[in-house]
Design a protein around this motif. Structure first.
Motif, PDB file in Angstrom:
ATOM      1  N   ALA A  87       0.841  -1.208   0.000  1.00  0.00           N
ATOM      2  CA  ALA A  87       0.000   0.000   0.000  1.00  0.00           C
ATOM      3  C   ALA A  87       0.876   1.259   0.000  1.00  0.00           C
ATOM      4  CB  ALA A  87      -0.937  -0.007   1.209  1.00  0.00           C
ATOM      5  N   ILE A  88       1.926   1.260   0.816  1.00  0.00           N
ATOM      6  CA  ILE A  88       2.795   2.457   0.863  1.00  0.00           C
ATOM      7  C   ILE A  88       3.481   2.670  -0.491  1.00  0.00           C
ATOM      8  CG2 ILE A  88       4.912   3.435   1.869  1.00  0.00           C
ATOM      9  CD1 ILE A  88       4.076   2.520   4.559  1.00  0.00           C
ATOM     10  N   GLU A  89       4.004   1.579  -1.087  1.00  0.00           N
ATOM     11  CA  GLU A  89       4.636   1.720  -2.404  1.00  0.00           C
ATOM     12  C   GLU A  89       3.640   2.248  -3.440  1.00  0.00           C
ATOM     13  OE1 GLU A  89       7.725  -2.066  -1.963  1.00  0.00           O
ATOM     14  OE2 GLU A  89       6.092  -2.158  -3.423  1.00  0.00           O
ATOM     15  N   LYS A  90       2.428   1.725  -3.404  1.00  0.00           N
ATOM     16  CA  LYS A  90       1.414   2.205  -4.360  1.00  0.00           C
ATOM     17  C   LYS A  90       1.192   3.707  -4.180  1.00  0.00           C
ATOM     18  CE  LYS A  90      -1.265  -2.119  -4.579  1.00  0.00           C
ATOM     19  NZ  LYS A  90      -1.148  -2.645  -5.927  1.00  0.00           N
TER      20      LYS A  90
ATOM     21  N   ILE B   3      -3.518  13.928   8.693  1.00  0.00           N
ATOM     22  CA  ILE B   3      -3.729  14.592   7.398  1.00  0.00           C
ATOM     23  C   ILE B   3      -3.532  16.098   7.606  1.00  0.00           C
ATOM     24  CG2 ILE B   3      -5.337  15.089   5.518  1.00  0.00           C
ATOM     25  CD1 ILE B   3      -5.234  12.200   5.465  1.00  0.00           C
ATOM     26  N   TYR B   4      -2.595  16.673   6.881  1.00  0.00           N
ATOM     27  CA  TYR B   4      -2.444  18.128   6.865  1.00  0.00           C
ATOM     28  C   TYR B   4      -3.454  18.646   5.847  1.00  0.00           C
ATOM     29  CZ  TYR B   4       1.574  17.176   9.691  1.00  0.00           C
ATOM     30  OH  TYR B   4       2.373  16.732  10.710  1.00  0.00           O
ATOM     31  N   LEU B  57       2.019   9.056   7.739  1.00  0.00           N
ATOM     32  CA  LEU B  57       1.764   7.770   8.391  1.00  0.00           C
ATOM     33  C   LEU B  57       2.533   7.699   9.710  1.00  0.00           C
ATOM     34  CD1 LEU B  57       1.997   5.500   5.218  1.00  0.00           C
ATOM     35  CD2 LEU B  57      -0.066   6.290   6.405  1.00  0.00           C
ATOM     36  N   ASP B  58       2.177   6.719  10.534  1.00  0.00           N
ATOM     37  CA  ASP B  58       2.794   6.608  11.869  1.00  0.00           C
ATOM     38  C   ASP B  58       4.303   6.376  11.782  1.00  0.00           C
ATOM     39  OD1 ASP B  58       0.289   7.019  12.846  1.00  0.00           O
ATOM     40  OD2 ASP B  58      -0.116   4.921  13.332  1.00  0.00           O
TER      41      ASP B  58
END
Lengths: 202, 202
Positions: A87-90, B3-4, B57-58
């Motif tokens: 998901a992060i790569e996408k 989310i900014y 993301l975290d």
């Protein structure tokens, strides 16, 4: 599958290159974009927006917009992945794809269309805007050069659709005399690497 | 995840709406876009393009560009699907998402920026181009009206990201006095349907 194509335009090339990377063959049909063949009733029935390329599947479904055609191909032929796997790569690939698209490809195309009047039979060119768009494109080459200082490819360690869109945009940019600067050594290194891929000839 | 965000801008809204449809919560941090807070060193370290929204993301990974954030969310939280399920659906949704984005959202935003000079501290507005962009956006409302004559939602029977982008673009278009025409009854029907969703308040 059939692809309605124009050899000289930058967006059809990204689809040809994407398909070549997947090792998927298609029947290419040349359409005379400058002559307006894309605006014929037959072509408008396939894409009411009158743009190229168009993918026509065997069941008659037509998908237009280059990145939508690539989204279909990525889902139908997942290997090798060109849009990320996790998901992060996408997300990261899509981020760079979008930046390259909106900050380089689109400004280059706008610079060409608005400064040359190439499509003045079907749009209203505004020369001053074309000049601004060209300057925006040039500025973005610095962003790419900086990103490529720490990264083999634009979106990271893997070749992706972001590299395809960037190569097609940079090659097309020659028509408006925009080129990678000699001082942009990271971008020069990347250009040599990516334009040496077999798919770049597609 | 953080989310900014900027409440009044159209692109951050599409991410809020996408997340609301997924039932995913996030910590929203308001950034003063007009005041240029998005151009501070802290924000540029999260997105060198200086744009909003940004997903953090975290693990510290930052993803910007609205449609890239949505691509991440779609992969991380697949249900309900908002970008199609089969390869053909994914292609068709991406096609309409792209058309709405390039032929409506972008021209509306360009019309606003180039005719009002809202961001003249950070870009060169070209008034004549803003007017052309506004006319292009108006023309595309007819394309949507025609598509919605035979289709519940923009990309077919299912609500999708294409509807989210279109709603955000059409609502924002009021700032440049672009509205759905009274004769565009299919688009009116769709607008009532989609703006009645709970996520439209996000």
């Amino acid at each position: 599958m059939k692809i309605y194509d124009t050899q000289t335009a930058p967006n059809p090339r990204r689809v040809r290159m994407f398909l070549a990377e997947k090792g998927v063959s298609a029947e290419y049909i040349q359409v005379d974009l400058k002559g307006g063949e894309n605006l014929s009733p037959q072509m408008l029935s396939k894409n009411p927006m009158g743009k190229l390329p168009i993918l026509e599947l065997d069941d008659g479904t037509c998908i237009s917009e280059s990145d939508a055609i690539c989204a279909y191909i990525e889902a139908a032929f997942p290997n090798p992945p060109l849009c990320g796997e996790s998901a992060i790569e996408k997300g990261v690939v899509a981020m760079w794809q979008r930046r390259v698209d909106l900050c380089l490809m689109l400004p280059v195309v706008h610079c060409f269309q608005h400064t040359t009047g190439y499509f003045s039979d079907r749009m209203t060119p505004v020369g001053d805007y074309g000049v601004v768009a060209g300057k925006d494109a040039v500025k973005f080459l610095d962003v790419l050069d900086k990103q490529l200082a720490d990264s083999t490819y634009i979106a990271g360690d893997n070749f992706s659709i972001a590299d395809i869109v960037a190569l097609c945009a940079i090659d097309f940019a020659r028509v408006v005399k925009i080129r990678i600067g000699e001082e942009q050594t990271h971008l020069q290194r990347w250009y040599k690497l990516v334009s040496g891929r077999q798919s770049a000839n597609a």
